[in-house]
Every structure is written in C-alpha cells, then in structure tokens.
Design a protein around this motif. Sequence first.
Motif, PDB file in Angstrom:
ATOM      1  N   TYR A   2      56.964   3.788  34.788  1.00  0.00           N
ATOM      2  CA  TYR A   2      56.355   2.446  34.806  1.00  0.00           C
ATOM      3  C   TYR A   2      55.171   2.362  33.872  1.00  0.00           C
ATOM      4  O   TYR A   2      54.356   3.289  33.809  1.00  0.00           O
ATOM      5  N   VAL A   3      55.084   1.270  33.143  1.00  0.00           N
ATOM      6  CA  VAL A   3      53.811   0.866  32.523  1.00  0.00           C
ATOM      7  C   VAL A   3      53.689  -0.645  32.727  1.00  0.00           C
ATOM      8  O   VAL A   3      54.681  -1.334  32.972  1.00  0.00           O
ATOM      9  N   ALA A   4      52.485  -1.157  32.621  1.00  0.00           N
ATOM     10  CA  ALA A   4      52.269  -2.593  32.816  1.00  0.00           C
ATOM     11  C   ALA A   4      53.057  -3.383  31.770  1.00  0.00           C
ATOM     12  O   ALA A   4      53.255  -2.906  30.650  1.00  0.00           O
ATOM     13  N   PRO A   5      53.501  -4.591  32.151  1.00  0.00           N
ATOM     14  CA  PRO A   5      54.368  -5.339  31.236  1.00  0.00           C
ATOM     15  C   PRO A   5      53.702  -5.778  29.930  1.00  0.00           C
ATOM     16  O   PRO A   5      54.396  -6.203  29.016  1.00  0.00           O
ATOM     17  N   GLY A   6      52.408  -5.630  29.813  1.00  0.00           N
ATOM     18  CA  GLY A   6      51.734  -5.929  28.548  1.00  0.00           C
ATOM     19  C   GLY A   6      51.975  -4.862  27.493  1.00  0.00           C
ATOM     20  O   GLY A   6      51.745  -5.077  26.310  1.00  0.00           O
ATOM     21  N   PHE A   7      52.454  -3.664  27.925  1.00  0.00           N
ATOM     22  CA  PHE A   7      52.848  -2.615  26.986  1.00  0.00           C
ATOM     23  C   PHE A   7      54.368  -2.658  26.830  1.00  0.00           C
ATOM     24  O   PHE A   7      55.055  -3.301  27.623  1.00  0.00           O
ATOM     25  N   ILE A   8      54.871  -1.951  25.849  1.00  0.00           N
ATOM     26  CA  ILE A   8      56.337  -1.824  25.791  1.00  0.00           C
ATOM     27  C   ILE A   8      56.724  -0.343  25.852  1.00  0.00           C
ATOM     28  O   ILE A   8      55.885   0.533  25.671  1.00  0.00           O
ATOM     29  N   THR A   9      58.014  -0.106  26.116  1.00  0.00           N
ATOM     30  CA  THR A   9      58.499   1.274  26.242  1.00  0.00           C
ATOM     31  C   THR A   9      59.734   1.444  25.358  1.00  0.00           C
ATOM     32  O   THR A   9      60.381   0.446  24.984  1.00  0.00           O
ATOM     33  N   GLU A  10      60.048   2.696  25.089  1.00  0.00           N
ATOM     34  CA  GLU A  10      61.262   2.947  24.288  1.00  0.00           C
ATOM     35  C   GLU A  10      62.506   2.452  25.022  1.00  0.00           C
ATOM     36  O   GLU A  10      63.423   1.907  24.425  1.00  0.00           O
ATOM     37  N   VAL A  11      62.483   2.611  26.348  1.00  0.00           N
ATOM     38  CA  VAL A  11      63.668   2.197  27.114  1.00  0.00           C
ATOM     39  C   VAL A  11      63.844   0.681  27.053  1.00  0.00           C
ATOM     40  O   VAL A  11      64.965   0.171  27.063  1.00  0.00           O
ATOM     41  N   ALA A  12      62.745  -0.070  26.928  1.00  0.00           N
ATOM     42  CA  ALA A  12      62.857  -1.531  26.795  1.00  0.00           C
ATOM     43  C   ALA A  12      63.537  -1.863  25.470  1.00  0.00           C
ATOM     44  O   ALA A  12      64.371  -2.788  25.397  1.00  0.00           O
ATOM     45  N   MET A  13      63.213  -1.103  24.433  1.00  0.00           N
ATOM     46  CA  MET A  13      63.861  -1.358  23.132  1.00  0.00           C
ATOM     47  C   MET A  13      65.355  -1.028  23.201  1.00  0.00           C
ATOM     48  O   MET A  13      66.188  -1.762  22.688  1.00  0.00           O
ATOM     49  N   ASP A  14      65.667   0.078  23.897  1.00  0.00           N
ATOM     50  CA  ASP A  14      67.088   0.452  24.056  1.00  0.00           C
ATOM     51  C   ASP A  14      67.844  -0.623  24.849  1.00  0.00           C
ATOM     52  O   ASP A  14      68.969  -0.994  24.509  1.00  0.00           O
ATOM     53  N   ALA A  15      67.205  -1.084  25.923  1.00  0.00           N
ATOM     54  CA  ALA A  15      67.861  -2.097  26.775  1.00  0.00           C
ATOM     55  C   ALA A  15      68.075  -3.387  25.990  1.00  0.00           C
ATOM     56  O   ALA A  15      69.141  -4.013  26.069  1.00  0.00           O
ATOM     57  N   LEU A  16      67.065  -3.778  25.220  1.00  0.00           N
ATOM     58  CA  LEU A  16      67.194  -5.005  24.421  1.00  0.00           C
ATOM     59  C   LEU A  16      68.375  -4.889  23.454  1.00  0.00           C
ATOM     60  O   LEU A  16      69.212  -5.806  23.362  1.00  0.00           O
ATOM     61  N   GLU A  17      68.457  -3.773  22.757  1.00  0.00           N
ATOM     62  CA  GLU A  17      69.551  -3.616  21.779  1.00  0.00           C
ATOM     63  C   GLU A  17      70.913  -3.649  22.474  1.00  0.00           C
ATOM     64  O   GLU A  17      71.852  -4.272  21.984  1.00  0.00           O
ATOM     65  N   ALA A  18      70.990  -2.997  23.622  1.00  0.00           N
ATOM     66  CA  ALA A  18      72.265  -2.990  24.355  1.00  0.00           C
ATOM     67  C   ALA A  18      72.641  -4.413  24.781  1.00  0.00           C
ATOM     68  O   ALA A  18      73.794  -4.838  24.639  1.00  0.00           O
ATOM     69  N   ILE A  19      71.651  -5.149  25.261  1.00  0.00           N
ATOM     70  CA  ILE A  19      71.922  -6.520  25.717  1.00  0.00           C
ATOM     71  C   ILE A  19      72.300  -7.426  24.548  1.00  0.00           C
ATOM     72  O   ILE A  19      73.241  -8.223  24.641  1.00  0.00           O
TER      73      ILE A  19
END
Length: 461
Positions: free
Chosen positions: A79-96
């Motif tokens: 977990y990190v606060a939603p004001g930061f981003i994570t590598e997994v968020a980038m992976d999820a975005l690309e998959a979506i």
Amino acid sequence: MSNTEDRIKQLAQHTFGTWNRQSAWTSPLLIKDAEGVYFYDYKDKPYIDFSSMLICSSLGHKNKAIIEAIVKQAEKLPYVAPGFITEVAMDALEAIQSMMPEGLNKFFFSTSGTEANDGALVMTRQSQAPRYKVISRYHSFHGATSAGMAFTGDPRRILTERARYTVEGVCFAPDCYCYRCPFGQTYPECKIQCATYIDYMIKEDGNIAAIIVEPVVGTNGRIVPPPEYFPMIRKICDENDVLLIADEVMTGWFRTGKKFAMDHWNVVPDIMTTAKGCTSAYTPVGITATTDKVADFFENEMFCHGHTYAYHALSLSAIPPAIAEYKKLDASGVIREGSEHLKNELYKLADRHECVGDVRGIGHLWGFELVKNRKTKEAFNVKMDKLTGAPLMTGKVSAECFKNGLYVLAWYDNLVIAPPLIITKQEIDKAIHILDNALTIADNEVVSTGIAASRSSEFSS
Ligand SMILES: Cc1ncc(COP(=O)(O)O)c(C=O)c1O
C-alpha cells in the motif's frame, strides 16, 4: 457442540449478515477450501459453484498465477497513499487498456462495484451541471452505497429509501423486459417502445444528466435486450446530450462472451463501471472508465472524489494476471465452447420442466424464471416477497440443489446460472443433473398447459 460449531455461532451473533434478517443469520456455512469450480465446507463436502459466488469468481478458485502475483505484491509493497503511484498501477493500467473499448481512456480505481458507480455519479454531476438527474430502470442493481442504492430499482431500494436515499434526482424508466413487457407489447412489432420512451422521459422530465444501465440485467433477471435497444439508447443520449453509463460490474470480462457486454451491440458508453471479474474477486477492485469528453472537464476543475484505498497496490496486483488468463481462455475457445454447451443444456432442461416460464441469457450468464403457469405467466413469488421474508420457490429449488452439492443463487423469481468461465462440459453436465432433479419441486406446483418455455433472449444469443 464442537468448538468449530460454537465459533460459527459466535461469529453469526456478533456480525451483521448481509441482506438478511439477523434472526436468519444464526449458523452460516463455514467454507474451508475451494479449487477450480468447486468449494468445500468444513466437513469437506464439495459443491459445484454454479453462480461463481456472487457472479465474480469467473476464473474459478485458487488460480495459481493470480495468487502468486498477489503474494509478490504483498511482499514488495502492499500500500501507498493514492497521491503516489506504484509500478503495479502502471501494469494494471496497461492490462486494462488492452481490453477497453476504444474511446474509454481515463480511469479511476476504487475497491468495489458500488464505489465505481459513486465515481460515475461524481463525474456525471460535476461535468453535466446544472443538470443532475439520472435515469435508471426498475430491474436493476447498482450497489449498496448511497449512490449505488439510489440508482437501484430492485426491492432492496424500497426498504432502505429512508435510510439511505440521500442521492436525489433518480427517475426510473420502464424495463427492456420482453417476457413481461411493461407496455404489453411483443418484439419486434413493439418497435422497441421501451427505448423511445426514454427519449420522452428525457424531454419531459428535464435536467437529465445521464442514464445508467446494466447492458444485460444481472441480479434482476439476466435480461438480454433486443439488438436494436442499445444503439437506439446511444442515439437518444447523443441527441439529448445525456451521458450513457454502462454498469458492467457483472457483465464485464467475458461474462457474456465478449470482453464487455456492450461490445455485442458495438456501443461505447460515456462512462463504464466495472469490478468483480476484473480480478476474478481475488482482490477488491472497482473501475470507473470514461471518455475524453468527460475527462476533459476535470482538467481545470477539481475531481472531488477519492478514497484511502483508491489505487490500492495489493488490490491492483490481481488485474494483470487475471486479464492474461482471460485472454488465454478466449483465444483457446474455452469460453465459447463452454457457453454453447451451457446454453444447449439449459434449453433442454427448460423444455423438461414446466415450472420454467422463461429461459434467457448470454455467454455464462443465464436465468430461469419460474412460473406456476406458462400461459398466464403467473409467478410463484413477487418483488415484495423478497422483503417480507415469504418462502420463495426459487429458494426451495436452490436449497435442494445445495443439499446435493450444487450452489445456485436464487433471486425472488429466478435462478442465477453463472458458472466460472473455466467450467468444463462434464462439470456442466453434473450440475445440470442436480438442477434437473431439484426443479421437480417447482414442477409439482405447476398448472400443466402444454406450452413450451419462452426463450426471450434468443434473438441476441
Ligand atoms: C450490476 C452491478 N452493479 C454494481 C454492483 C455492486 O458491486 P459491489 O457489490 O462490488 O459493490 C453489483 C453487485 O452485484 C452489480 O451486479
């Protein structure tokens, strides 16, 4: 009483059972394990999951690739606060992005379907102001938060209107429900009056900002519209500058055979909400997707929305492996072959049982509407029975199935047949056999008419 049974009772006593009278929440079943399309209770009794839990476990239970990805993310950064981003968020975005219809370019990640709809409401009301009203339909469920429940047309809204109805300005349109057409018409002579009436509502009511629809009605009946319906709704929305919100929480991610149900009619909504299948329920995720038209409004305007758990890294970690699994299943033909077999077996089953008034659905999302009399379509139970706690015929059939190792959800007038997309033909046959026997309970209370079961969605399946 064993220690386990004692602890079960303790748990029931000190927790709220969802959508239940609490006096009925006394001894919930303890589930110990699950694998593939099966789950096991604490006495090791197996059950076939013929409803994918709450129509969400689309890839079945204990998928190794998804579990590994979650474990890896838990070790790396949960977990990190939603004001930061994570590598997994980038992976999820690309998959979506690899799955989304063209035009849906911007996303908000939350943790449930109802929150995805809350996000849609905020996007709608801010970007369409001063217009604020939303049209929904009676046969609908959109979630349990204030916005989700305000959009909901089904009986649960009626009981909670006073408790939760803080979202004003929702009006309900007639359903696109051919088996019981609200206009008393028959397709195709009806000229899809249920769609044209929405144009009338928009013009007469005024201040309409959006319409929210389940592309195939889920909980409230697996109702598949005729092919003309959504192209007409899209046109009506465009002509009146009204946003079309497609709630694909249940119907997304190949549940109806295509990536998203709206793909059947080549209709792209202005906002799409989804959840459930996007992680196959391994982690809680809700997604609100929108077009540039809506997104651009927020370039210089605050997007007045967010949650502590928005973009939660652990939740998002299940998205890329789940999408990879869907792509594999689709490419190998497993989804298409399974749904074809399911449809054929359900049609045969409906023909054998006079209690089935209407059999309808698409892909891996089907319903049997049970009636006492196929000619008059007299129902065993009506909407209010869900609230008063009257015994339901669907409940009796579902309980008999459960006794014999088959989990089939029951709504007040219909059975929810929605197995995981990985189900094999043999597993379908096993489930159908149990359902076949259980349906005789309802058959025993039917007036014989010699009329065949209606297949009200055959035109689009
Ligand atoms: C069409 C639809 N929308 C929204 C929801 C609410 O989703 P959640 O239970 O994840 O909040 C559901 C849940 O069944 C649903 O079927």
